[in-house]
Design a protein around this motif. Structure first.
Motif, PDB file in Angstrom:
ATOM      1  N   HIS A   1      -8.265  -9.891  -7.556  1.00 35.64           N
ATOM      2  CA  HIS A   1      -7.580 -10.838  -8.383  1.00 35.64           C
ATOM      3  C   HIS A   1      -6.785 -11.816  -7.304  1.00 35.64           C
ATOM      4  CE1 HIS A   1      -7.466  -8.940 -12.385  1.00 35.64           C
ATOM      5  NE2 HIS A   1      -7.862  -7.773 -11.804  1.00 35.64           N
ATOM      6  N   ASP A   2      -7.245 -11.681  -6.187  1.00 36.77           N
ATOM      7  CA  ASP A   2      -6.423 -12.743  -5.244  1.00 36.77           C
ATOM      8  C   ASP A   2      -4.744 -12.506  -5.005  1.00 36.77           C
ATOM      9  OD1 ASP A   2      -6.290 -14.859  -3.340  1.00 36.77           O
ATOM     10  OD2 ASP A   2      -6.038 -16.374  -4.739  1.00 36.77           O
ATOM     11  N   VAL A   3      -4.508 -11.272  -4.985  1.00 37.23           N
ATOM     12  CA  VAL A   3      -3.148 -10.853  -5.062  1.00 37.23           C
ATOM     13  C   VAL A   3      -3.070 -10.472  -3.138  1.00 37.23           C
ATOM     14  CG1 VAL A   3      -1.642  -8.809  -5.302  1.00 37.23           C
ATOM     15  CG2 VAL A   3      -2.960  -9.741  -7.267  1.00 37.23           C
ATOM     16  N   GLY A   4      -1.750 -11.058  -2.801  1.00 32.93           N
ATOM     17  CA  GLY A   4      -1.506 -10.633  -1.492  1.00 32.93           C
ATOM     18  C   GLY A   4      -1.222  -9.323  -1.194  1.00 32.93           C
ATOM     19  N   ILE A   5      -1.585  -8.786  -0.117  1.00 33.05           N
ATOM     20  CA  ILE A   5      -1.296  -7.269   0.311  1.00 33.05           C
ATOM     21  C   ILE A   5      -0.723  -7.145   1.582  1.00 33.05           C
ATOM     22  CG2 ILE A   5      -2.630  -5.215   1.142  1.00 33.05           C
ATOM     23  CD1 ILE A   5      -5.213  -6.487  -0.282  1.00 33.05           C
ATOM     24  N   ASN A   6       0.137  -6.335   1.608  1.00 35.65           N
ATOM     25  CA  ASN A   6       1.038  -5.712   2.650  1.00 35.65           C
ATOM     26  C   ASN A   6       0.665  -4.265   2.821  1.00 35.65           C
ATOM     27  OD1 ASN A   6       3.096  -5.354   4.704  1.00 35.65           O
ATOM     28  ND2 ASN A   6       4.631  -5.858   3.420  1.00 35.65           N
ATOM     29  N   ASP A   7      -0.020  -4.295   4.027  1.00 36.39           N
ATOM     30  CA  ASP A   7      -0.840  -2.726   4.110  1.00 36.39           C
ATOM     31  C   ASP A   7       0.182  -2.209   5.208  1.00 36.39           C
ATOM     32  OD1 ASP A   7      -2.102  -0.724   4.558  1.00 36.39           O
ATOM     33  OD2 ASP A   7      -3.832  -1.692   5.380  1.00 36.39           O
ATOM     34  N   ILE A   8       1.315  -1.362   4.740  1.00 32.43           N
ATOM     35  CA  ILE A   8       2.465  -0.727   5.401  1.00 32.43           C
ATOM     36  C   ILE A   8       1.857   0.894   5.575  1.00 32.43           C
ATOM     37  CG2 ILE A   8       4.089  -2.137   4.584  1.00 32.43           C
ATOM     38  CD1 ILE A   8       4.885   0.652   2.888  1.00 32.43           C
ATOM     39  N   TYR A   9       0.495   1.302   5.296  1.00 35.14           N
ATOM     40  CA  TYR A   9       0.430   2.499   5.503  1.00 35.14           C
ATOM     41  C   TYR A   9       0.385   3.051   6.974  1.00 35.14           C
ATOM     42  CZ  TYR A   9      -2.128   7.142   5.864  1.00 35.14           C
ATOM     43  OH  TYR A   9      -2.555   8.314   6.179  1.00 35.14           O
ATOM     44  N   LYS A  10      -0.315   2.428   7.950  1.00 38.46           N
ATOM     45  CA  LYS A  10      -0.250   2.787   9.405  1.00 38.46           C
ATOM     46  C   LYS A  10       1.093   2.682  10.158  1.00 38.46           C
ATOM     47  CE  LYS A  10      -5.196   1.542  10.513  1.00 38.46           C
ATOM     48  NZ  LYS A  10      -6.238   0.779  11.295  1.00 38.46           N
ATOM     49  N   LYS A  11       1.853   1.639   9.426  1.00 37.00           N
ATOM     50  CA  LYS A  11       3.223   1.670   9.877  1.00 37.00           C
ATOM     51  C   LYS A  11       4.137   2.863   9.461  1.00 37.00           C
ATOM     52  CE  LYS A  11       3.317  -3.232  10.130  1.00 37.00           C
ATOM     53  NZ  LYS A  11       2.440  -3.672   9.527  1.00 37.00           N
ATOM     54  N   SER A  12       3.806   3.081   8.150  1.00 39.63           N
ATOM     55  CA  SER A  12       4.463   4.384   7.437  1.00 39.63           C
ATOM     56  C   SER A  12       4.339   5.504   8.220  1.00 39.63           C
ATOM     57  CB  SER A  12       4.408   4.432   6.094  1.00 39.63           C
ATOM     58  OG  SER A  12       3.054   4.712   5.946  1.00 39.63           O
ATOM     59  N   VAL A  13       3.019   5.977   8.790  1.00 36.40           N
ATOM     60  CA  VAL A  13       2.554   7.131   9.430  1.00 36.40           C
ATOM     61  C   VAL A  13       3.596   7.160  10.492  1.00 36.40           C
ATOM     62  CG1 VAL A  13       0.942   8.183  10.836  1.00 36.40           C
ATOM     63  CG2 VAL A  13       0.122   7.060   8.579  1.00 36.40           C
ATOM     64  N   LYS A  14       3.442   6.009  11.425  1.00 32.47           N
ATOM     65  CA  LYS A  14       4.519   6.129  12.878  1.00 32.47           C
ATOM     66  C   LYS A  14       5.699   6.209  12.408  1.00 32.47           C
ATOM     67  CE  LYS A  14       1.313   3.195  15.402  1.00 32.47           C
ATOM     68  NZ  LYS A  14       1.004   1.878  16.071  1.00 32.47           N
ATOM     69  N   ILE A  15       6.341   5.582  11.492  1.00 27.67           N
ATOM     70  CA  ILE A  15       7.771   5.736  11.056  1.00 27.67           C
ATOM     71  C   ILE A  15       8.140   7.068  10.682  1.00 27.67           C
ATOM     72  CG2 ILE A  15       9.589   4.825   9.527  1.00 27.67           C
ATOM     73  CD1 ILE A  15       8.072   2.042   9.636  1.00 27.67           C
ATOM     74  N   HIS A  16       7.141   7.875   9.841  1.00 24.15           N
ATOM     75  CA  HIS A  16       7.534   9.025   9.228  1.00 24.15           C
ATOM     76  C   HIS A  16       7.554  10.139  10.427  1.00 24.15           C
ATOM     77  CE1 HIS A  16       7.279  12.617   6.959  1.00 24.15           C
ATOM     78  NE2 HIS A  16       7.343  11.854   5.911  1.00 24.15           N
ATOM     79  N   LYS A  17       6.542   9.834  11.257  1.00 22.38           N
ATOM     80  CA  LYS A  17       6.582  10.818  12.429  1.00 22.38           C
ATOM     81  C   LYS A  17       7.872  11.021  13.109  1.00 22.38           C
ATOM     82  CE  LYS A  17       2.113  11.783  12.205  1.00 22.38           C
ATOM     83  NZ  LYS A  17       1.458  13.053  11.806  1.00 22.38           N
TER      84      LYS A  17
ATOM     85  N   THR B   1       0.693  -1.160  -0.074  1.00 22.52           N
ATOM     86  CA  THR B   1       0.110   0.074   0.120  1.00 22.52           C
ATOM     87  C   THR B   1       0.830   1.317  -0.032  1.00 22.52           C
ATOM     88  OG1 THR B   1      -0.190  -0.116   2.450  1.00 22.52           O
ATOM     89  CG2 THR B   1      -2.058  -1.006   1.105  1.00 22.52           C
ATOM     90  N   THR B   2       0.219   2.394  -0.253  1.00 28.18           N
ATOM     91  CA  THR B   2       0.848   3.546  -0.478  1.00 28.18           C
ATOM     92  C   THR B   2       1.196   4.300   0.988  1.00 28.18           C
ATOM     93  OG1 THR B   2      -0.199   4.106  -2.679  1.00 28.18           O
ATOM     94  CG2 THR B   2       0.674   6.243  -1.517  1.00 28.18           C
ATOM     95  N   SER B   3       2.438   4.832   1.069  1.00 26.13           N
ATOM     96  CA  SER B   3       2.723   5.122   2.239  1.00 26.13           C
ATOM     97  C   SER B   3       2.301   6.672   2.655  1.00 26.13           C
ATOM     98  CB  SER B   3       4.403   5.134   2.497  1.00 26.13           C
ATOM     99  OG  SER B   3       4.970   5.658   1.424  1.00 26.13           O
ATOM    100  N   TYR B   4       2.633   7.013   3.843  1.00 29.43           N
ATOM    101  CA  TYR B   4       2.129   8.411   4.413  1.00 29.43           C
ATOM    102  C   TYR B   4       2.599   9.636   3.578  1.00 29.43           C
ATOM    103  CZ  TYR B   4       1.692  12.031   7.949  1.00 29.43           C
ATOM    104  OH  TYR B   4       1.509  13.371   8.665  1.00 29.43           O
ATOM    105  N   VAL B   5       1.544  10.507   3.457  1.00 33.25           N
ATOM    106  CA  VAL B   5       1.796  11.767   3.006  1.00 33.25           C
ATOM    107  C   VAL B   5       1.584  12.725   4.036  1.00 33.25           C
ATOM    108  CG1 VAL B   5       0.794  13.360   1.323  1.00 33.25           C
ATOM    109  CG2 VAL B   5       1.173  11.170   0.754  1.00 33.25           C
ATOM    110  N   PRO B   6       2.642  13.540   4.431  1.00 34.54           N
ATOM    111  CA  PRO B   6       2.501  14.690   5.328  1.00 34.54           C
ATOM    112  C   PRO B   6       1.737  15.771   5.054  1.00 34.54           C
ATOM    113  CG  PRO B   6       4.494  14.622   4.569  1.00 34.54           C
ATOM    114  CD  PRO B   6       3.996  13.503   3.909  1.00 34.54           C
TER     115      PRO B   6
END
Length: 220
Positions: free
Chosen positions: A169-185, A139-144
């Motif tokens: 399409h039964d494609v696996g998802i790595n949802d990093i959005y919430k993690k990226s918010v914390k990491i970006h902060k 997933t798309t990462s954080y935008v400040p």
């Protein structure tokens, strides 16, 4: 018994010579965020998997549609991880002073949410026609808030649309959005920049590597 021993010796010889390898071949396709964390993923899997990134920046889904055949090539990939989004949701104007002509006030969005979803649908179909690899969408990462050409609320909208396509399409998802918010902060370059410090990319790389490791174990 002798035939069994001989077969085992042949396999050992082939593996040691590199003609047979149990290493997993992973292709990462993505923008500058993925370029930033890929070296940490490569280090994580050193000796266990071969991790490659598409040449340069994968930019937006339009670029992906033009170059996906070239990026996949003829290699027998086990896993293809891909992401688009930050370029798709960016607004640009020819007169804008910000790098890349970003301007969310006067500019035009690269692709709307619906266009982005349609492009992703086409891309997944193309990728599946070219490889039997396990597919993973990141997933798309954080935008400040102060980013010049992107709205902070858009990643969640684009991610929701993308995840619907991936589930179709039964494609696996790595949802990093919430993690990226914390990491970006903590490790982001600034409140007006989507990029990260090396420590931030390392943290993102860990999140990417953990899921890839599970996929590798499932494959083998």
């Amino acid at each position: 018994m002798k035939k069994t021993i001989l077969s085992a010796l042949i396999i050992i010889t082939l593996c040691s010579s590199g003609l047979i390898s149990n290493q997993t071949n992973i292709l990462i396709i993505g923008d500058s965020i993925s370029i930033g964390y890929t070296p940490f993923v490569q280090e994580y899997f050193k000796g266990k998997a071969v991790v490659a990134h598409n040449p340069g920046n994968a930019q937006h889904t339009g670029t992906g549609l033009e170059k996906i055949d070239e990026w996949l090539g003829d290699k027998d990939w086990d896993i293809v991880q891909f992401n688009w989004g930050l370029w798709d949701l960016a607004y640009r104007h020819s007169d804008a002073k910000a790098y890349g002509n970003r301007d969310k006030i006067n500019g035009k969005v690269t692709f709307t949410v619906d266009e982005y979803a349609a492009n992703l649908d086409s891309l997944v179909t193309l990728i599946k026609s070219k490889t039997d690899a396990k597919l993973i969408f990141v997933t798309t990462s954080y935008v400040p808030e102060e980013e010049a050409g992107r709205f902070s609320s858009d990643p969640e909208k684009y991610n929701a649309a993308a995840m619907a396509v991936m589930k179709k399409h039964d494609v696996g998802i790595n949802d990093i959005y919430k993690k990226s918010v914390k990491i970006h902060k903590k490790y982001g370059i600034g409140s007006n920049d989507v990029h990260y410090s090396p420590a931030g990319y390392k943290k993102l790389g860990e999140a990417i590597s953990r899921l890839l490791e599970k996929e590798i174990k499932a494959i083998h």
